[in-house]
Design a protein around this motif. Structure first.
Motif, PDB file in Angstrom:
ATOM      1  N   LEU A 118       0.831  -1.206   0.000  1.00 19.02           N
ATOM      2  CA  LEU A 118       0.000   0.000   0.000  1.00 19.02           C
ATOM      3  C   LEU A 118       0.868   1.259   0.000  1.00 19.02           C
ATOM      4  CD1 LEU A 118      -2.828  -0.880   2.550  1.00 19.02           C
ATOM      5  CD2 LEU A 118      -3.106  -0.497   0.106  1.00 19.02           C
ATOM      6  N   VAL A 119       1.851   1.301   0.887  1.00 14.86           N
ATOM      7  CA  VAL A 119       2.730   2.474   0.993  1.00 14.86           C
ATOM      8  C   VAL A 119       3.470   2.704  -0.314  1.00 14.86           C
ATOM      9  CG1 VAL A 119       4.792   3.384   2.150  1.00 14.86           C
ATOM     10  CG2 VAL A 119       2.929   2.386   3.496  1.00 14.86           C
ATOM     11  N   SER A 120       3.988   1.644  -0.903  1.00 15.55           N
ATOM     12  CA  SER A 120       4.711   1.753  -2.172  1.00 15.55           C
ATOM     13  C   SER A 120       3.818   2.319  -3.269  1.00 15.55           C
ATOM     14  CB  SER A 120       5.247   0.382  -2.587  1.00 15.55           C
ATOM     15  OG  SER A 120       5.837   0.433  -3.856  1.00 15.55           O
ATOM     16  N   LYS A 121       2.589   1.808  -3.341  1.00 16.25           N
ATOM     17  CA  LYS A 121       1.661   2.278  -4.384  1.00 16.25           C
ATOM     18  C   LYS A 121       1.213   3.716  -4.128  1.00 16.25           C
ATOM     19  CE  LYS A 121       0.400  -2.367  -5.546  1.00 16.25           C
ATOM     20  NZ  LYS A 121      -0.373  -3.109  -6.453  1.00 16.25           N
ATOM     21  N   ILE A 122       1.076   4.086  -2.862  1.00 11.28           N
ATOM     22  CA  ILE A 122       0.735   5.474  -2.528  1.00 11.28           C
ATOM     23  C   ILE A 122       1.871   6.384  -2.979  1.00 11.28           C
ATOM     24  CG2 ILE A 122       0.417   7.122  -0.632  1.00 11.28           C
ATOM     25  CD1 ILE A 122      -0.958   4.737   0.909  1.00 11.28           C
ATOM     26  N   LYS A 123       3.092   5.991  -2.679  1.00  9.79           N
ATOM     27  CA  LYS A 123       4.255   6.823  -3.030  1.00  9.79           C
ATOM     28  C   LYS A 123       4.453   6.932  -4.538  1.00  9.79           C
ATOM     29  CE  LYS A 123       6.752   6.363   1.296  1.00  9.79           C
ATOM     30  NZ  LYS A 123       7.939   5.896   1.988  1.00  9.79           N
ATOM     31  N   GLN A 124       4.040   5.924  -5.283  1.00  4.36           N
ATOM     32  CA  GLN A 124       4.167   5.949  -6.739  1.00  4.36           C
ATOM     33  C   GLN A 124       3.063   6.760  -7.409  1.00  4.36           C
ATOM     34  OE1 GLN A 124       4.284   1.904  -8.164  1.00  4.36           O
ATOM     35  NE2 GLN A 124       5.926   1.341  -6.760  1.00  4.36           N
ATOM     36  N   SER A 125       2.008   7.057  -6.677  1.00  2.00           N
ATOM     37  CA  SER A 125       0.867   7.753  -7.283  1.00  2.00           C
ATOM     38  C   SER A 125       1.170   9.231  -7.494  1.00  2.00           C
ATOM     39  CB  SER A 125      -0.374   7.602  -6.410  1.00  2.00           C
ATOM     40  OG  SER A 125      -0.233   8.382  -5.240  1.00  2.00           O
ATOM     41  N   LYS A 126       0.446   9.811  -8.422  1.00  2.00           N
ATOM     42  CA  LYS A 126       0.636  11.231  -8.731  1.00  2.00           C
ATOM     43  C   LYS A 126      -0.157  12.131  -7.796  1.00  2.00           C
ATOM     44  CE  LYS A 126       1.759  10.273 -13.394  1.00  2.00           C
ATOM     45  NZ  LYS A 126       1.934  10.523 -14.704  1.00  2.00           N
ATOM     46  N   ASP A 127      -1.242  11.608  -7.224  1.00  2.00           N
ATOM     47  CA  ASP A 127      -2.103  12.447  -6.385  1.00  2.00           C
ATOM     48  C   ASP A 127      -2.004  12.127  -4.888  1.00  2.00           C
ATOM     49  OD1 ASP A 127      -3.426  10.022  -6.285  1.00  2.00           O
ATOM     50  OD2 ASP A 127      -5.377  10.812  -6.917  1.00  2.00           O
ATOM     51  N   GLY A 128      -1.065  11.239  -4.517  1.00  2.00           N
ATOM     52  CA  GLY A 128      -0.899  10.898  -3.108  1.00  2.00           C
ATOM     53  C   GLY A 128      -1.875   9.850  -2.609  1.00  2.00           C
ATOM     54  N   PHE A 129      -2.654   9.286  -3.534  1.00  3.37           N
ATOM     55  CA  PHE A 129      -3.613   8.239  -3.198  1.00  3.37           C
ATOM     56  C   PHE A 129      -3.362   7.027  -4.085  1.00  3.37           C
ATOM     57  CE2 PHE A 129      -5.867  12.005  -1.805  1.00  3.37           C
ATOM     58  CZ  PHE A 129      -6.558  11.590  -0.680  1.00  3.37           C
ATOM     59  N   TYR A 130      -3.480   5.848  -3.506  1.00  2.00           N
ATOM     60  CA  TYR A 130      -3.509   4.623  -4.290  1.00  2.00           C
ATOM     61  C   TYR A 130      -4.985   4.263  -4.445  1.00  2.00           C
ATOM     62  CZ  TYR A 130      -3.484  -0.412  -5.178  1.00  2.00           C
ATOM     63  OH  TYR A 130      -3.729  -1.659  -5.701  1.00  2.00           O
ATOM     64  N   HIS A 131      -5.457   4.195  -5.672  1.00  2.00           N
ATOM     65  CA  HIS A 131      -6.862   3.908  -5.973  1.00  2.00           C
ATOM     66  C   HIS A 131      -6.987   2.434  -6.369  1.00  2.00           C
ATOM     67  CE1 HIS A 131      -7.628   8.206  -5.851  1.00  2.00           C
ATOM     68  NE2 HIS A 131      -6.556   8.367  -6.593  1.00  2.00           N
ATOM     69  N   PHE A 132      -7.938   1.746  -5.767  1.00  2.00           N
ATOM     70  CA  PHE A 132      -8.138   0.324  -6.057  1.00  2.00           C
ATOM     71  C   PHE A 132      -9.602  -0.022  -5.853  1.00  2.00           C
ATOM     72  CE2 PHE A 132      -6.793   0.983  -1.743  1.00  2.00           C
ATOM     73  CZ  PHE A 132      -7.459   0.066  -0.955  1.00  2.00           C
ATOM     74  N   GLN A 133      -9.958  -1.259  -6.126  1.00  2.00           N
ATOM     75  CA  GLN A 133     -11.361  -1.647  -6.098  1.00  2.00           C
ATOM     76  C   GLN A 133     -11.584  -2.817  -5.149  1.00  2.00           C
ATOM     77  OE1 GLN A 133     -13.061  -3.028  -9.867  1.00  2.00           O
ATOM     78  NE2 GLN A 133     -14.672  -1.514  -9.560  1.00  2.00           N
ATOM     79  N   ALA A 134     -12.657  -2.741  -4.390  1.00  2.00           N
ATOM     80  CA  ALA A 134     -13.077  -3.843  -3.524  1.00  2.00           C
ATOM     81  C   ALA A 134     -13.814  -4.876  -4.363  1.00  2.00           C
ATOM     82  CB  ALA A 134     -13.989  -3.315  -2.421  1.00  2.00           C
ATOM     83  N   VAL A 135     -13.966  -6.081  -3.838  1.00  4.50           N
ATOM     84  CA  VAL A 135     -14.665  -7.120  -4.597  1.00  4.50           C
ATOM     85  C   VAL A 135     -16.138  -6.760  -4.802  1.00  4.50           C
ATOM     86  CG1 VAL A 135     -13.077  -8.975  -3.970  1.00  4.50           C
ATOM     87  CG2 VAL A 135     -15.102  -8.584  -2.576  1.00  4.50           C
ATOM     88  N   SER A 136     -16.664  -5.832  -4.023  1.00  6.94           N
ATOM     89  CA  SER A 136     -18.043  -5.360  -4.200  1.00  6.94           C
ATOM     90  C   SER A 136     -18.188  -4.488  -5.438  1.00  6.94           C
ATOM     91  CB  SER A 136     -18.456  -4.530  -2.982  1.00  6.94           C
ATOM     92  OG  SER A 136     -17.635  -3.367  -2.902  1.00  6.94           O
ATOM     93  N   GLY A 137     -17.040  -4.054  -5.989  1.00  9.82           N
ATOM     94  CA  GLY A 137     -17.056  -3.120  -7.112  1.00  9.82           C
ATOM     95  C   GLY A 137     -16.875  -1.679  -6.671  1.00  9.82           C
ATOM     96  N   ASP A 138     -16.891  -1.457  -5.361  1.00 11.88           N
ATOM     97  CA  ASP A 138     -16.726  -0.102  -4.832  1.00 11.88           C
ATOM     98  C   ASP A 138     -15.275   0.355  -4.937  1.00 11.88           C
ATOM     99  OD1 ASP A 138     -19.435   0.455  -3.775  1.00 11.88           O
ATOM    100  OD2 ASP A 138     -19.014  -1.310  -2.536  1.00 11.88           O
ATOM    101  N   ALA A 139     -15.116   1.650  -5.167  1.00 11.15           N
ATOM    102  CA  ALA A 139     -13.790   2.256  -5.249  1.00 11.15           C
ATOM    103  C   ALA A 139     -13.278   2.535  -3.842  1.00 11.15           C
ATOM    104  CB  ALA A 139     -13.846   3.548  -6.050  1.00 11.15           C
ATOM    105  N   LEU A 140     -12.029   2.181  -3.604  1.00 12.53           N
ATOM    106  CA  LEU A 140     -11.346   2.497  -2.356  1.00 12.53           C
ATOM    107  C   LEU A 140     -10.068   3.256  -2.695  1.00 12.53           C
ATOM    108  CD1 LEU A 140     -11.617  -0.927  -0.458  1.00 12.53           C
ATOM    109  CD2 LEU A 140     -13.047   1.092  -0.140  1.00 12.53           C
ATOM    110  N   SER A 141      -9.567   3.997  -1.739  1.00 13.16           N
ATOM    111  CA  SER A 141      -8.303   4.712  -1.910  1.00 13.16           C
ATOM    112  C   SER A 141      -7.520   4.614  -0.614  1.00 13.16           C
ATOM    113  CB  SER A 141      -8.543   6.189  -2.235  1.00 13.16           C
ATOM    114  OG  SER A 141      -9.269   6.330  -3.432  1.00 13.16           O
ATOM    115  N   ALA A 142      -6.206   4.606  -0.744  1.00 11.58           N
ATOM    116  CA  ALA A 142      -5.326   4.604   0.426  1.00 11.58           C
ATOM    117  C   ALA A 142      -4.450   5.844   0.368  1.00 11.58           C
ATOM    118  CB  ALA A 142      -4.467   3.348   0.441  1.00 11.58           C
ATOM    119  N   GLN A 143      -4.227   6.436   1.530  1.00 11.80           N
ATOM    120  CA  GLN A 143      -3.398   7.640   1.629  1.00 11.80           C
ATOM    121  C   GLN A 143      -2.580   7.548   2.900  1.00 11.80           C
ATOM    122  OE1 GLN A 143      -5.310  11.231   3.031  1.00 11.80           O
ATOM    123  NE2 GLN A 143      -4.103  12.507   1.656  1.00 11.80           N
ATOM    124  N   MET A 144      -1.392   8.127   2.845  1.00 11.28           N
ATOM    125  CA  MET A 144      -0.579   8.235   4.047  1.00 11.28           C
ATOM    126  C   MET A 144      -0.710   9.634   4.617  1.00 11.28           C
ATOM    127  SD  MET A 144       2.921   6.166   3.305  1.00 11.28           S
ATOM    128  CE  MET A 144       3.467   6.440   4.988  1.00 11.28           C
TER     129      MET A 144
END
Length: 183
Positions: A118-144
């Protein structure tokens, strides 16, 4: 030279032993075992009795005991208690099983995603968030924020990861302090 070799071997052995036998963190006052699946461990956590009851009511036990791997953002009892009065009771009614399933699967991601991932993907992102999807189809984001990782639901509500990297035989659990809700 022989002393250095023996020390290097001993140091390497100690390092490998520590890495291999590093214990999972306790959750809800209970030991969590890497050789048990998500459900087998969750039922032992005093902090996750509401989540376990909800998983049973939604008939997701077999799914979360399957091979996976899954990443579960597991809300504690206090997270469910913080929902508006009556919400949990309403969700647990048989006629609301589809809604309950949607809420619960909104906390599950296909694959095993560690905190380091998660931290690696957050750091690689352009907006400071790692965007991903739950199995429900809902959008989730991670931020430090500082050294802490937060998971956001579609409405922008943030849930703090309070215990990360609880390894399971079929994935990984990250304990969170809020319930993630679909829009």
């Amino acid at each position: 030279m022989k002393i250095l070799s023996k020390l290097s071997i001993a140091a390497a052995a100690a390092l490998m032993t520590t890495a291999v036998f590093a214990a999972n963190p306790d959750v809800g006052g209970a030991a969590m075992f890497e050789n048990k699946n998500i459900v087998e461990n969750a039922v032992n956590s005093a902090d996750h009795t509401t989540l376990v009851a909800a998983v049973k009511a939604a008939d997701l036990v077999d799914t979360l005991q399957s091979a996976g791997p899954f990443t579960v953002f597991a809300p504690v009892n206090a997270a469910f208690d913080a929902l508006p009065a009556g919400t949990v009771d309403t969700l647990l009614k048989p006629e609301n099983k589809d809604t309950l399933t949607k809420v619960l699967t909104g906390h599950v991601v296909a694959g095993k995603v560690s905190a380091a991932d998660l931290v690696s993907k957050i750091k690689q992102s352009k907006d400071g968030f790692y965007h991903f999807q739950a199995v429900s189809g809902d959008a989730l984001s991670a931020q430090m924020r500082g050294r802490k990782v937060y998971i956001y639901d579609e409405s922008g509500n943030a849930s703090l990861v309070t215990i990360a990297d609880v390894n399971q035989s079929n994935g990984i659990i990250h304990v969170v302090d809020k319930v993630l809700l679909p829009k």
